[in-house]
Design a protein around this motif. Structure first.
Motif, PDB file in Angstrom:
ATOM      1  N   PRO A 225     -39.051  -1.641  -4.251  1.00  0.00           N
ATOM      2  CA  PRO A 225     -38.285  -2.803  -3.677  1.00  0.00           C
ATOM      3  C   PRO A 225     -38.373  -2.521  -2.187  1.00  0.00           C
ATOM      4  O   PRO A 225     -38.627  -1.599  -1.728  1.00  0.00           O
ATOM      5  N   GLY A 226     -38.247  -3.663  -1.449  1.00  0.00           N
ATOM      6  CA  GLY A 226     -38.121  -3.527   0.089  1.00  0.00           C
ATOM      7  C   GLY A 226     -39.160  -4.180   0.851  1.00  0.00           C
ATOM      8  O   GLY A 226     -38.975  -4.644   2.057  1.00  0.00           O
ATOM      9  N   HIS A 227     -40.513  -4.220   0.248  1.00  0.00           N
ATOM     10  CA  HIS A 227     -41.559  -4.825   1.028  1.00  0.00           C
ATOM     11  C   HIS A 227     -42.196  -5.767  -0.038  1.00  0.00           C
ATOM     12  O   HIS A 227     -42.218  -5.391  -1.174  1.00  0.00           O
ATOM     13  N   GLY A 228     -42.642  -6.746   0.379  1.00  0.00           N
ATOM     14  CA  GLY A 228     -43.309  -7.961  -0.941  1.00  0.00           C
ATOM     15  C   GLY A 228     -42.466  -8.811  -1.213  1.00  0.00           C
ATOM     16  O   GLY A 228     -41.070  -8.475  -1.334  1.00  0.00           O
ATOM     17  N   ALA A 229     -42.960  -9.804  -1.792  1.00  0.00           N
ATOM     18  CA  ALA A 229     -41.959 -10.808  -2.422  1.00  0.00           C
ATOM     19  C   ALA A 229     -42.743 -11.288  -3.765  1.00  0.00           C
ATOM     20  O   ALA A 229     -43.830 -11.752  -3.400  1.00  0.00           O
ATOM     21  N   ALA A 230     -41.833 -12.016  -4.660  1.00  0.00           N
ATOM     22  CA  ALA A 230     -42.737 -12.490  -5.814  1.00  0.00           C
ATOM     23  C   ALA A 230     -42.550 -14.063  -5.403  1.00  0.00           C
ATOM     24  O   ALA A 230     -43.484 -14.942  -6.200  1.00  0.00           O
ATOM     25  N   VAL A 231     -41.847 -14.377  -4.396  1.00  0.00           N
ATOM     26  CA  VAL A 231     -41.728 -15.922  -4.025  1.00  0.00           C
ATOM     27  C   VAL A 231     -41.880 -16.134  -2.554  1.00  0.00           C
ATOM     28  O   VAL A 231     -41.151 -15.421  -1.882  1.00  0.00           O
ATOM     29  N   VAL A 232     -42.568 -16.883  -2.032  1.00  0.00           N
ATOM     30  CA  VAL A 232     -42.528 -17.114  -0.642  1.00  0.00           C
ATOM     31  C   VAL A 232     -41.554 -18.013  -0.376  1.00  0.00           C
ATOM     32  O   VAL A 232     -41.266 -18.835  -0.378  1.00  0.00           O
ATOM     33  N   PRO A 233     -40.781 -17.021   0.655  1.00  0.00           N
ATOM     34  CA  PRO A 233     -39.563 -17.615   1.248  1.00  0.00           C
ATOM     35  C   PRO A 233     -39.796 -18.789   2.304  1.00  0.00           C
ATOM     36  O   PRO A 233     -40.935 -18.972   2.832  1.00  0.00           O
ATOM     37  N   ALA A 234     -38.842 -19.684   2.286  1.00  0.00           N
ATOM     38  CA  ALA A 234     -38.833 -20.864   3.254  1.00  0.00           C
ATOM     39  C   ALA A 234     -39.076 -20.101   4.755  1.00  0.00           C
ATOM     40  O   ALA A 234     -39.663 -20.939   5.484  1.00  0.00           O
ATOM     41  N   LEU A 235     -38.492 -19.086   4.999  1.00  0.00           N
ATOM     42  CA  LEU A 235     -38.527 -18.452   6.235  1.00  0.00           C
ATOM     43  C   LEU A 235     -39.914 -18.079   6.718  1.00  0.00           C
ATOM     44  O   LEU A 235     -40.209 -17.595   7.940  1.00  0.00           O
ATOM     45  N   PHE A 236     -40.826 -17.914   5.718  1.00  0.00           N
ATOM     46  CA  PHE A 236     -42.127 -17.051   5.891  1.00  0.00           C
ATOM     47  C   PHE A 236     -42.943 -17.997   6.744  1.00  0.00           C
ATOM     48  O   PHE A 236     -43.164 -19.224   6.775  1.00  0.00           O
ATOM     49  N   ASP A 237     -43.246 -17.429   7.926  1.00  0.00           N
ATOM     50  CA  ASP A 237     -44.269 -17.939   9.267  1.00  0.00           C
ATOM     51  C   ASP A 237     -45.645 -16.948   8.981  1.00  0.00           C
ATOM     52  O   ASP A 237     -45.510 -15.652   9.724  1.00  0.00           O
ATOM     53  N   PRO A 238     -46.753 -17.302   8.530  1.00  0.00           N
ATOM     54  CA  PRO A 238     -47.746 -16.372   8.648  1.00  0.00           C
ATOM     55  C   PRO A 238     -48.316 -15.907  10.230  1.00  0.00           C
ATOM     56  O   PRO A 238     -48.903 -15.014  10.228  1.00  0.00           O
ATOM     57  N   THR A 239     -48.060 -16.811  11.064  1.00  0.00           N
ATOM     58  CA  THR A 239     -48.211 -16.369  12.437  1.00  0.00           C
ATOM     59  C   THR A 239     -47.606 -15.482  13.043  1.00  0.00           C
ATOM     60  O   THR A 239     -47.718 -14.989  14.266  1.00  0.00           O
ATOM     61  N   ALA A 240     -46.478 -15.129  12.312  1.00  0.00           N
ATOM     62  CA  ALA A 240     -45.568 -14.072  13.034  1.00  0.00           C
ATOM     63  C   ALA A 240     -46.310 -12.662  13.067  1.00  0.00           C
ATOM     64  O   ALA A 240     -46.042 -11.881  13.969  1.00  0.00           O
TER      65      ALA A 240
END
Length: 334
Positions: free
Chosen positions: A216-231
């Motif tokens: 755990p701790g990195h990666g996600a099974a669901v793309v969160p609403a917070l996700f900004d690929p440009t970050a």
């Protein structure tokens, strides 16, 4: 909360010709970087009256660090806390949650479409929130207070170092740390390259492989609403085995016992090091300590059970590549 130590990793620095620092988030009261997000989200609920001591039930999905951060703050403020977990939550974390008085709700069956537990956990949170009077859901995957808390994380790093921060490495999950650090960098016009460290098999940054994940701790099974690929200016995908190797290199080179996502950061740094100009200042934001991973990452039996007979170092061994023999390379993009 916050103002965690920033220490120079002198041996890793010498290995790569860089100045490498570690932001030691294990020294937050609940033992991880997630304390920052937990505090920000709960204090806002208390301020607005959405969370009222003695009346409100806080409901959240978490398998580890955020759950513990929320549990300690709910305990202090007299808020009932129901935490939705899955079978991968360790017995140690469950014991900590119960010690704080949290109620644990187990989701035992994964999502039939993705095979992951997180979608099912989020559904259960919604069900509980609809049925429990005066429920308050912090919503770490969508709450803007999550990344906002990490403006302070990056500010501490920026102000603690005398010169520019050339690279900052962030483990990605909810993408709160990544988003907050990137926002600070851009707001202040810094030249810092922000590196997102994602897991192989994650759905965040187009992982090259689809697979289940153990750490755990990195990666996600669901793309969160917070996700900004440009970050992220750069993205490095790290396998579970690479993360284990990074943890063991860190403890043998620097005597720092860190968690799985910290090992992923070490692996990502070593992947990018040949491309980074000599003398550059790099910061790894280490999310937590390794004491909650003694039965997994630091257990030779567990490693062999999941990865086979990979070469393990002799006790007290040193060297940049001493944690394992040949390892599958992390992949980088950006």
């Amino acid at each position: 909360m916050g103002n965690t130590p920033l220490v120079e990793l002198e041996r890793l620095s010498a290995d790569h010709g860089l100045r490498i620092h570690a932001k030691m988030e294990r020294f937050n009261p609940g033992g991880s970087i997630k304390d920052r997000s937990a505090l920000a989200m709960l204090l806002e609920g208390l301020r607005t009256g959405e969370a009222v001591p003695g009346r409100t039930t806080v409901i959240e999905s978490s398998s580890g660090n955020l759950a513990i951060g929320l549990a300690q703050i709910c305990c202090y403020h007299g808020l009932r806390f129901i935490c939705v977990v899955d079978p991968r939550t360790t017995e140690q974390n469950l014991a900590i949650l119960r010690a704080y008085g949290a109620e644990v709700e187990l989701v035992a069956v994964p999502d039939p479409v993705t095979g992951e537990f997180l979608p099912q956990r989020l559904r259960r949170v919604a069900e509980l929130a609809a049925g429990v009077p005066h429920a308050y859901v912090p919503g770490q995957y969508s709450n803007p207070l999550n990344p906002r808390a990490h403006l302070e994380t990056m500010r501490e790093i920026h102000q603690a170092l005398p010169g520019p921060v050339d690279y900052v490495f962030c483990a990605t999950g909810t993408t709160g740390t990544l988003g907050g650090c990137a926002a600070y960098v851009r707001r202040h016009g810094l030249s810092t390259t922000v590196v997102a460290v994602d897991a192989v098999g994650s759905r965040l940054f187009d992982s090259p492989v689809s697979c289940s994940r153990l750490i755990p701790g990195h990666g996600a099974a669901v793309v969160p609403a917070l996700f900004d690929p440009t970050a992220a200016d750069r993205v490095v995908h790290v396998s579970d085995l690479d993360a284990v190797a990074g943890c063991r290199r860190l403890v043998r080179r620097e005597a720092i016992l860190a968690g799985g996502s910290s090992g992923a950061l070490v692996a990502a740094l070593e992947r990018l090091a040949p491309e980074i100009p000599a003398g550059s200042t790099c910061v790894l934001i280490l999310p937590d300590g390794g004491d909650r991973y003694l039965d997994t990452i630091y257990s030779d039996h567990w490693v062999r059970r999941h990865f086979g007979e990979v070469p393990l170092p002799a006790p007290g061994a040193h060297g940049a590549g001493d944690a394992y023999g040949a390892l599958p390379a992390a992949t980088a993009s950006g």
